[in-house]
Design an enzyme around this catalytic site. Sequence first.
Site, PDB file in Angstrom:
ATOM      1  N   TRP A  76     -31.877   5.508  12.675  1.00 44.28           N
ATOM      2  CA  TRP A  76     -31.659   4.006  12.713  1.00 44.28           C
ATOM      3  C   TRP A  76     -31.083   3.338  13.930  1.00 44.28           C
ATOM      4  O   TRP A  76     -31.339   2.329  14.268  1.00 44.28           O
ATOM      5  CB  TRP A  76     -30.594   3.684  11.380  1.00 44.28           C
ATOM      6  CG  TRP A  76     -31.169   3.567  10.345  1.00 44.28           C
ATOM      7  CD1 TRP A  76     -32.364   4.203   9.708  1.00 44.28           C
ATOM      8  CD2 TRP A  76     -30.785   3.181   8.808  1.00 44.28           C
ATOM      9  NE1 TRP A  76     -32.612   4.055   8.514  1.00 44.28           N
ATOM     10  CE2 TRP A  76     -31.837   3.077   7.913  1.00 44.28           C
ATOM     11  CE3 TRP A  76     -29.840   2.041   8.925  1.00 44.28           C
ATOM     12  CZ2 TRP A  76     -31.606   2.486   6.700  1.00 44.28           C
ATOM     13  CZ3 TRP A  76     -29.541   1.589   7.411  1.00 44.28           C
ATOM     14  CH2 TRP A  76     -30.298   1.720   6.451  1.00 44.28           C
ATOM     15  N   ASP A 122     -20.300   8.529  12.982  1.00 45.82           N
ATOM     16  CA  ASP A 122     -20.639   9.564  11.887  1.00 45.82           C
ATOM     17  C   ASP A 122     -19.599  10.506  11.949  1.00 45.82           C
ATOM     18  O   ASP A 122     -18.879  10.826  13.149  1.00 45.82           O
ATOM     19  CB  ASP A 122     -21.855  10.314  12.026  1.00 45.82           C
ATOM     20  CG  ASP A 122     -22.708  10.955  10.949  1.00 45.82           C
ATOM     21  OD1 ASP A 122     -23.458  10.317  10.249  1.00 45.82           O
ATOM     22  OD2 ASP A 122     -22.093  12.249  10.521  1.00 45.82           O
ATOM     23  N   ASP A 139     -26.282   3.762   5.933  1.00 46.44           N
ATOM     24  CA  ASP A 139     -27.220   4.449   5.128  1.00 46.44           C
ATOM     25  C   ASP A 139     -26.344   5.797   4.745  1.00 46.44           C
ATOM     26  O   ASP A 139     -26.743   6.861   4.709  1.00 46.44           O
ATOM     27  CB  ASP A 139     -28.425   5.027   6.377  1.00 46.44           C
ATOM     28  CG  ASP A 139     -29.554   5.526   5.520  1.00 46.44           C
ATOM     29  OD1 ASP A 139     -29.729   5.006   4.448  1.00 46.44           O
ATOM     30  OD2 ASP A 139     -30.372   6.418   6.150  1.00 46.44           O
ATOM     31  N   LYS A 175     -26.847   1.102   2.045  1.00 44.69           N
ATOM     32  CA  LYS A 175     -27.683   1.972   0.993  1.00 44.69           C
ATOM     33  C   LYS A 175     -26.805   2.376  -0.267  1.00 44.69           C
ATOM     34  O   LYS A 175     -25.696   2.401  -0.456  1.00 44.69           O
ATOM     35  CB  LYS A 175     -27.931   3.334   1.557  1.00 44.69           C
ATOM     36  CG  LYS A 175     -28.481   4.412   0.399  1.00 44.69           C
ATOM     37  CD  LYS A 175     -29.229   5.404   1.284  1.00 44.69           C
ATOM     38  CE  LYS A 175     -28.478   6.521   1.608  1.00 44.69           C
ATOM     39  NZ  LYS A 175     -29.497   7.679   2.284  1.00 44.69           N
ATOM     40  N   GLY A 180     -29.877   9.864  13.466  1.00 47.44           N
ATOM     41  CA  GLY A 180     -29.806   8.825  14.956  1.00 47.44           C
ATOM     42  C   GLY A 180     -31.155   8.071  14.617  1.00 47.44           C
ATOM     43  O   GLY A 180     -31.335   7.239  15.721  1.00 47.44           O
TER      44      GLY A 180
END
Length: 198
Positions: A54, A72, A112, A152, A52
Amino acid sequence: MRLADARRDHYRKLAKDQGYRSRAAYKLKQLDDSYHLLKRNYRVVDIGCAPGGWVQVAAKQVGAAGRVVGIDLKAVEPVAGATILEGSIDDPAAIAKIVEELGERADVVLSDLAPNVSGMWEVDHARQIDLTRSALALARQVLRGGGSAVFKVFEGEFMKELKGEMAASFGKVLVSKPTASRQESSELYLVCLNFAKN
């Protein structure tokens, strides 16, 4: 202590002191400082948002009138000023839920995502690129024209091809490595600007 370890400890301590859930928060803060991605009232999607950090940064930057939706596979503790969904970005129902929560198209998509690392470099690199392709597919569905995205990636043989796929949808694709990233790691971020909505 090696410099890389000292830097890692520095960001870990900073995260604890400033109330962020992970040192990764500083990667996004540094990317935002460089590229001015997150603005007041923006709508942001954070893919692979656990734990959490970001989401915390994004929610702070967009303010109360903005919207931040994180997703997620695993449950994530609530973050003030954000909506957290549990699900897979390959699931059309989860994507529909993201769109519903946003209310309109996103200004920024953040990813990410990383696989559970096996230690076999070629396998991990290929799996990470596959995850990022899924994130790119989602970004194409939810971003507004002119929007931005950050993905990413693990540096390796498939990165150039992936960068080319991103360049087909964005006006500019830049490679960045925040100082909060471990310098010895192969982790990079592709910053994609000026989305061309189909």
